[in-house]
Design an enzyme around this catalytic site. Structure first.
Site, PDB file in Angstrom:
ATOM      1  N   HIS A 180     -14.024 -51.776 -23.544  1.00 15.07           N
ATOM      2  CA  HIS A 180     -12.676 -51.340 -23.168  1.00 15.07           C
ATOM      3  C   HIS A 180     -11.891 -52.561 -22.713  1.00 15.07           C
ATOM      4  O   HIS A 180     -12.359 -53.340 -21.890  1.00 15.07           O
ATOM      5  CB  HIS A 180     -12.734 -50.298 -22.049  1.00 15.07           C
ATOM      6  CG  HIS A 180     -11.471 -49.512 -21.923  1.00 15.07           C
ATOM      7  ND1 HIS A 180     -10.311 -50.053 -21.436  1.00 15.07           N
ATOM      8  CD2 HIS A 180     -11.176 -48.222 -22.243  1.00 15.07           C
ATOM      9  CE1 HIS A 180      -9.353 -49.140 -21.445  1.00 15.07           C
ATOM     10  NE2 HIS A 180      -9.853 -48.020 -21.945  1.00 15.07           N
ATOM     11  N   GLY A 218     -22.613 -33.173 -20.163  1.00 17.91           N
ATOM     12  CA  GLY A 218     -21.224 -33.533 -20.382  1.00 17.91           C
ATOM     13  C   GLY A 218     -20.550 -32.494 -21.262  1.00 17.91           C
ATOM     14  O   GLY A 218     -21.065 -31.397 -21.472  1.00 17.91           O
ATOM     15  N   HIS A 239     -18.045 -50.153 -22.831  1.00 16.08           N
ATOM     16  CA  HIS A 239     -17.447 -48.844 -22.577  1.00 16.08           C
ATOM     17  C   HIS A 239     -18.086 -47.717 -23.377  1.00 16.08           C
ATOM     18  O   HIS A 239     -18.482 -46.700 -22.820  1.00 16.08           O
ATOM     19  CB  HIS A 239     -15.958 -48.923 -22.884  1.00 16.08           C
ATOM     20  CG  HIS A 239     -15.193 -47.667 -22.595  1.00 16.08           C
ATOM     21  ND1 HIS A 239     -15.177 -47.072 -21.339  1.00 16.08           N
ATOM     22  CD2 HIS A 239     -14.401 -46.895 -23.386  1.00 16.08           C
ATOM     23  CE1 HIS A 239     -14.414 -46.000 -21.373  1.00 16.08           C
ATOM     24  NE2 HIS A 239     -13.953 -45.841 -22.600  1.00 16.08           N
ATOM     25  N   ARG A 254      -8.557 -50.615 -29.827  1.00 10.64           N
ATOM     26  CA  ARG A 254      -9.175 -51.302 -28.702  1.00 10.64           C
ATOM     27  C   ARG A 254      -9.860 -52.606 -29.077  1.00 10.64           C
ATOM     28  O   ARG A 254      -9.860 -53.560 -28.298  1.00 10.64           O
ATOM     29  CB  ARG A 254     -10.187 -50.361 -28.024  1.00 10.64           C
ATOM     30  CG  ARG A 254      -9.508 -49.244 -27.257  1.00 10.64           C
ATOM     31  CD  ARG A 254     -10.502 -48.308 -26.634  1.00 10.64           C
ATOM     32  NE  ARG A 254      -9.806 -47.276 -25.853  1.00 10.64           N
ATOM     33  CZ  ARG A 254     -10.404 -46.246 -25.298  1.00 10.64           C
ATOM     34  NH1 ARG A 254     -11.712 -46.089 -25.429  1.00 10.64           N
ATOM     35  NH2 ARG A 254      -9.713 -45.361 -24.602  1.00 10.64           N
ATOM     36  N   ARG A 312     -14.227 -46.765 -32.145  1.00 11.49           N
ATOM     37  CA  ARG A 312     -13.725 -45.436 -31.807  1.00 11.49           C
ATOM     38  C   ARG A 312     -12.230 -45.458 -31.515  1.00 11.49           C
ATOM     39  O   ARG A 312     -11.743 -46.299 -30.777  1.00 11.49           O
ATOM     40  CB  ARG A 312     -14.469 -44.904 -30.582  1.00 11.49           C
ATOM     41  CG  ARG A 312     -13.951 -43.561 -30.063  1.00 11.49           C
ATOM     42  CD  ARG A 312     -14.747 -43.095 -28.873  1.00 11.49           C
ATOM     43  NE  ARG A 312     -14.568 -43.955 -27.725  1.00 11.49           N
ATOM     44  CZ  ARG A 312     -13.800 -43.660 -26.671  1.00 11.49           C
ATOM     45  NH1 ARG A 312     -13.120 -42.528 -26.652  1.00 11.49           N
ATOM     46  NH2 ARG A 312     -13.718 -44.483 -25.649  1.00 11.49           N
ATOM     47  N   GLU A 339      -2.149 -43.249 -26.745  1.00  8.06           N
ATOM     48  CA  GLU A 339      -3.092 -44.306 -26.400  1.00  8.06           C
ATOM     49  C   GLU A 339      -3.230 -45.219 -27.612  1.00  8.06           C
ATOM     50  O   GLU A 339      -2.623 -44.990 -28.660  1.00  8.06           O
ATOM     51  CB  GLU A 339      -4.445 -43.730 -25.973  1.00  8.06           C
ATOM     52  CG  GLU A 339      -4.389 -42.979 -24.648  1.00  8.06           C
ATOM     53  CD  GLU A 339      -5.753 -42.551 -24.154  1.00  8.06           C
ATOM     54  OE1 GLU A 339      -6.765 -42.955 -24.774  1.00  8.06           O
ATOM     55  OE2 GLU A 339      -5.827 -41.815 -23.164  1.00  8.06           O
TER      56      GLU A 339
END
Length: 575
Positions: free
Chosen positions: A249, A27, A359, A298, A394, A129
């Site tokens: 999430h 990644g 998530h 979140r 996070r 966001e």
């Protein structure tokens, strides 16, 4: 127990290659670390579980957060991150992230990543966001940021002729007699130059294996996210921290109560552009819940959704973005639009059914600010690591940035190390115990979803711990060919193989997560205890650190404060 620790039951390596550094994972974190190490002149090998572009990065929709816009500053980014982390962020780690982040993104652009820009000015377009007070999220392809970053990094790796081993499951860490890292064992799944179990021998190992979302029934994570890096580190004697903080999430496409496996994500950027969360009656229930309403952090949004689901006796809520219109949906969110339509939902004309799903793991292998773990020569970065950046929750789109920044820090640290002599011998390790039957994977996922999902309590966590222990004991009875209590069956333990290794890793990380969640008797960030609904700074503004003992027991200790504890990273070599 030898200094090597304990290991999975696997055949001895039948082949080996030598390197200076082996990076496990492909990644944003793994490939960035590999490219920087190669640039520094280090012989670098990348090992990845599937193909180079099959990790979690390519699934990232929203974007990458950095203070790139007019009026934004690293200090403002730091403040938003600390608030989202609910008192458990390590401020030094966050400061490194936000101050080094903008230049790291610019270097990513120099590598070849193409972000969406204003057609007239050419300036990078930025959006918002959850938890962000400013527009600071750079995106690509509308909602295909991760895919673009992955493309650019993979092409850079290929251009650099960097040695890669694809379709390879990492098994365990190798150590020399002094306890230093000496490489990894891995199993190549029948493709490429190597096959079967082998070894890459190197004095530095960088784990960038991603998350562990597959411990739950429904997750946004790909099927390869089985916690392999965390499990390897535990068996090697490393410490893990904050594993109880799993971010669910809030807006994942609801495909039914029985849906299992990877679920389609509906990016937070959709809310950042003005979509509203509504209940079955069309009421915007986030108004009054938080100053940012739908753009609250979140954990707050996920909890609000779950409360409303309970109050109304429904299975999901709705995300309403019909006011975007067809053109905006097609240009800004083409990936999400296609995913919704593939499941019979047209967000242009109807609200999207959504519910929380597993998530992101905010915790992981404990590291310092250079990515060094408590095992000499072993590094970790990306979602598998716990740098202290995320705390208890996070902040949206900080994950790609963390992968960039800390991968560069790791490469710098490895390049600055005194050259380590190649290990002439490797200590043997005891087998960690029996392998689980691959069929128990679904049992683990259902146990974890029921007992350690969004809503947790002492009762649910106790039930999960007992059920996980029963799975482990069942494997022990089978391995010893001993009839299980209440059964006359004489069965056989699972044969070594990819599916058995994966499910055994899943069980280990599940046990750690549940152990930490049982210990933390408060609600903080994305850890929600129904029986302890309040945040308790007096007793719990601190971290839980877990290690695995030689007799396979989990030892949980509580740190003295919220300050992220240092790790021992001294490397010794024989004279």
């Amino acid at each position: 127990m030898t200094r090597t620790g304990i290991r999975l039951n696997a055949p001895a390596p039948g082949w080996s290659i030598d390197a200076d550094v082996v990076v496990v994972g492909s990644g944003v974190a793994g490939l960035t670390a590999a490219l920087r190490c190669t640039t520094a002149g280090l012989r670098t090998v990348v090992v990845t579980k599937a193909r180079l572009d099959d990790g979690s990065t390519r699934w990232a929709q929203g974007g990458i957060a950095a203070a790139l816009g007019d009026g934004d500053t690293p200090e403002q980014h730091l403040d938003d991150t600390l608030v989202a982390g609910a008192g458990l962020c390590d401020e030094d780690a966050v400061r490194a992230l936000v101050t080094e982040g903008p230049d790291a993104v610019r270097r990513l652009i120099e590598t070849g990543a193409l972000f969406d820009t204003d057609p007239e000015s050419g300036v990078i377009q930025l959006t918002r966001e959850g938890g962000h007070h400013r527009r600071r999220i750079a995106h690509a392809g509308g909602d295909a940021t991760g895919a673009e970053i992955s493309r650019a990094l993979v092409e850079a790796v290929q251009a650099a002729s960097l040695r890669t081993i694809e379709n390879a499951l990492v098994l365990d860490l190798l150590k020399d007699p002094e306890g230093n890292t000496a490489g990894v064992t891995l199993h190549v799944m029948g493709e490429g130059q190597h096959d079967g179990v082998g070894a890459v021998r190197a004095a530095a190992v960088v784990l960038a294996t991603g998350g562990m979302g597959q411990v739950f029934s429904a997750t946004t994570n790909p099927s390869v996210s089985t916690g392999d890096g965390v499990a390897l580190a535990l068996r090697a004697g490393a410490e893990v921290s904050d594993l109880e903080f799993v971010q669910f999430h809030p807006t994942v496409l609801f495909l039914g109560a029985d849906a299992e496996g990877q679920q389609p994500l509906v990016s937070e950027a959709v809310r950042g552009e003005g979509a509203h969360l509504v209940d079955a009656d069309g009421v915007r229930f986030m108004l009054g819940q938080h100053e940012l309403a739908e753009l609250a952090p979140r954990d707050i949004v996920a909890k609000a959704i779950m409360r409303r689901i309970r109050e109304q006796g429904t299975e999901h809520m709705y995300l309403d973005a019909r006011h975007f219109g067809a053109e905006m949906w097609a240009s800004r969110f083409p990936t999400i639009l296609a995913a919704c339509r593939a499941h019979g939902i047209d967000p242009v004309t109807e609200p999207i059914p959504v519910a929380p799903a597993a998530h992101y793991a905010s915790g992981g292998i404990r590291t310092d600010l250079r990515g060094r773990t408590s095992v000499p020569g072993l590094y970790a970065c990306g979602e598998v690591a716990c740098t202290g950046v995320h705390g208890a929750n996070r902040l949206a789109s900080n994950s790609l940035l963390e992968g960039l920044v800390f991968a560069e820090r790791i490469a710098e640290d490895i390049a600055a190390r005194p050259e380590a002599p190649a290990a002439t011998t490797v200590e043997s390790a005891e087998v960690s115990g029996p392998l689980l039957d691959p069929a128990t994977r679904i049992d683990i996922q259902r146990i974890m979803t029921a007992g350690a999902g969004v809503l947790r309590s002492a009762e649910s966590l106790d039930n999960a711990a007992d059920a996980l222990e029963a799975l482990y004991l069942s494997a022990v009875y089978d391995a010893e060919h001993t009839p299980r209590p209440g059964s006359a069956a004489d069965t056989k333990d699972a044969e070594p193989g990819v599916e058995a290794w994966e499910v055994t890793n899943l069980l280990l990380v599940s046990r750690v997560l549940v152990a930490a969640a049982r210990e933390r008797e408060e609600t903080r960030g994305c850890h929600w205890r129904e029986d302890h609904p309040d945040r308790d700074d007096a007793d719990w503004r601190r971290h839980l650190v877990v290690r695995l003992t030689s007799d396979r027991r989990l030892v949980v200790r509580r740190t003295e404060s919220a300050a992220f504890p240092p790790v021992s990273h001294a490397v010794t070599h024989p004279a």
